[in-house]
Design an enzyme around this catalytic site. Structure first.
Site, PDB file in Angstrom:
ATOM      1  N   HIS A 116       0.807  -1.235   0.000  1.00 26.83           N
ATOM      2  CA  HIS A 116       0.000   0.000   0.000  1.00 26.83           C
ATOM      3  C   HIS A 116       0.837   1.281   0.000  1.00 26.83           C
ATOM      4  O   HIS A 116       0.526   2.246   0.698  1.00 26.83           O
ATOM      5  CB  HIS A 116      -0.958  -0.002   1.178  1.00 26.83           C
ATOM      6  CG  HIS A 116      -2.237  -0.750   0.936  1.00 26.83           C
ATOM      7  ND1 HIS A 116      -2.602  -1.248  -0.305  1.00 26.83           N
ATOM      8  CD2 HIS A 116      -3.259  -1.088   1.790  1.00 26.83           C
ATOM      9  CE1 HIS A 116      -3.777  -1.852  -0.204  1.00 26.83           C
ATOM     10  NE2 HIS A 116      -4.198  -1.767   1.049  1.00 26.83           N
ATOM     11  N   HIS A 190      -9.827   3.625  -0.793  1.00 21.65           N
ATOM     12  CA  HIS A 190      -9.900   2.556   0.211  1.00 21.65           C
ATOM     13  C   HIS A 190     -10.997   2.804   1.239  1.00 21.65           C
ATOM     14  O   HIS A 190     -10.790   2.605   2.441  1.00 21.65           O
ATOM     15  CB  HIS A 190      -8.537   2.408   0.900  1.00 21.65           C
ATOM     16  CG  HIS A 190      -8.296   1.069   1.530  1.00 21.65           C
ATOM     17  ND1 HIS A 190      -8.807   0.722   2.760  1.00 21.65           N
ATOM     18  CD2 HIS A 190      -7.597   0.002   1.099  1.00 21.65           C
ATOM     19  CE1 HIS A 190      -8.413  -0.502   3.064  1.00 21.65           C
ATOM     20  NE2 HIS A 190      -7.681  -0.967   2.073  1.00 21.65           N
ATOM     21  N   GLU A 328     -11.721  -2.298  -3.809  1.00 11.46           N
ATOM     22  CA  GLU A 328     -10.594  -1.479  -4.227  1.00 11.46           C
ATOM     23  C   GLU A 328     -10.300  -1.731  -5.710  1.00 11.46           C
ATOM     24  O   GLU A 328      -9.646  -2.710  -6.061  1.00 11.46           O
ATOM     25  CB  GLU A 328      -9.361  -1.799  -3.383  1.00 11.46           C
ATOM     26  CG  GLU A 328      -9.598  -1.714  -1.885  1.00 11.46           C
ATOM     27  CD  GLU A 328      -8.545  -2.467  -1.101  1.00 11.46           C
ATOM     28  OE1 GLU A 328      -7.341  -2.344  -1.417  1.00 11.46           O
ATOM     29  OE2 GLU A 328      -8.923  -3.206  -0.165  1.00 11.46           O
TER      30      GLU A 328
END
Length: 363
Positions: A116, A190, A328
């Site tokens: 991420h 997100h 996502e």
């Protein structure tokens, strides 16, 4: 809260309030509203969607995303709550990548993979913000410039995310990015959704339908193995709508490794950039429905398996394990290690762009 700025027709309003500061930079919370009650609350910290209020036929609204009341809670948040994830969402095994013949070491977790965007990804950065409105829409564009070798990535990358509210209860999320040298880009939003309301509880009772014939099996560290597997005959087959909790705890090696659904679903093996249906989610008790379309080749479905058993969310309401789900939309994870996955390399002179539409209505 500053006074609202209204259009001449009073069809929508924009409000802005000071929320604190990070590193000497002001953090603002923006409330964008359409006349029918459709609202999004966005902060320039992490380009976070803090609230998303969807109007109901009975003139009430329901806030369908999890979040916090204060800036400090977002600073401390370990769950990527509502933020933009980048430069590269999801995982890259070892974090060692070769881009245009040059090797780079990206920031990695204790587990040895990039995750991420690194130690301080885009969700913990301060973005520049500019609101806008048209005769029918209202929105905000946020921009962040990621410097060369930030978190190990080459190139000075300029990223913009544009959130737009439309009068048909549709939220558009658009990404744009340019670079001055070859780099990797894989951006996503997100937010954790709960269509019964942000404090509704476990999302297992949501119905989910996915327009995905394949998914990506992952290792015990949740990094794709490289296989693009058929969903047929597996707990990952959501081609017909079914409840999330129907098989989330099934005795399946992929579900055991991830403690539930935390996998990438493939909409197309070759990226066409066409806007296409991805997911429909329905919460039967509230009768709220969310339809998602995207230009991305797939999406990661995360069922909130690693949310804490109990923690404070908005309005001091308790959130729990599997209290929200994430859809996502982005490119395949671990793309640098699998040449048959759609590329995430961005070259100077090119522009990365993507669009995802979240549409809401009563089922």
């Amino acid at each position: 809260m500053s006074a609202p700025a209204a259009t001449p027709t009073q069809r929508h309003t924009i409000e802005k309030s000071y929320w604190g500061d990070v590193g000497g930079k002001a953090i603002w919370l923006y409330k964008l509203s359409l006349a029918d009650g459709f609202q999004v609350w966005v902060t320039n910290y992490g380009a976070i969607i803090q609230s998303l209020l969807v109007p109901r036929a009975n003139s009430t609204t329901v806030d369908v995303v999890l979040g916090y009341d204060t800036l400090q809670e977002y600073i401390d948040d370990p769950f990527y709550m509502g933020c933009v994830v980048g430069r590269v969402a999801n995982r890259i095994e070892t974090g060692k990548v070769s881009i245009e013949g040059r090797d780079y070491q990206l920031a990695v977790t204790a587990g040895g993979f990039h995750h991420h965007g690194g130690h301080i990804g885009f969700g913990k950065k301060v973005w520049e913000a500019q609101t806008f409105s048209t005769a029918t829409t209202v929105g905000i564009t946020l921009q962040y410039m990621s410097a060369h070798l930030e978190e190990g990535f080459p190139g000075n990358l300029t990223t913009r995310v544009k959130y737009t509210l439309h009068p048909d209860n549709r939220l558009s999320v658009e990404f744009f990015a340019t670079t001055d040298r070859a780099t990797l880009v894989n951006l996503t939003q997100h937010s954790y959704f709960n269509l019964g309301g942000h404090d509704h509880g476990n999302i297992g009772g949501h119905l989910l339908e996915a327009h995905a014939d394949w998914y990506l099996p992952a290792t015990n560290r949740l990094v794709p193995t490289g296989e693009i597997a058929s969903v047929r005959g597996t707990p990952f087959d959501f081609r017909e709508a079914r409840f999330i909790d129907e098989q989330i705890d099934a005795d399946h090696s992929q579900l055991r490794a991830a403690s539930g659904y935390d996998h990438f679903f493939v909409l197309e093996k070759k990226h066409t950039k066409a806007l296409k249906p991805a997911v429909t989610v329905i919460e039967p008790r509230s009768r709220m429905r969310m339809d998602i379309e995207t230009t991305e080749p797939g999406f990661h479905f995360y069922a909130g398996n690693f949310l804490a058993e109990a923690f404070d969310g908005k309005n001091k309401r308790q959130y729990h394990h599997r209290g929200g789900l994430c859809i996502e939309t982005h490119h395949f994870p671990d793309t640098p290690n699998h040449s048959h996955f759609p590329t995430t390399t961005l070259l100077p002179g090119d522009e990365f762009s993507s669009r995802t539409e979240f549409s809401f209505k009563e089922a």
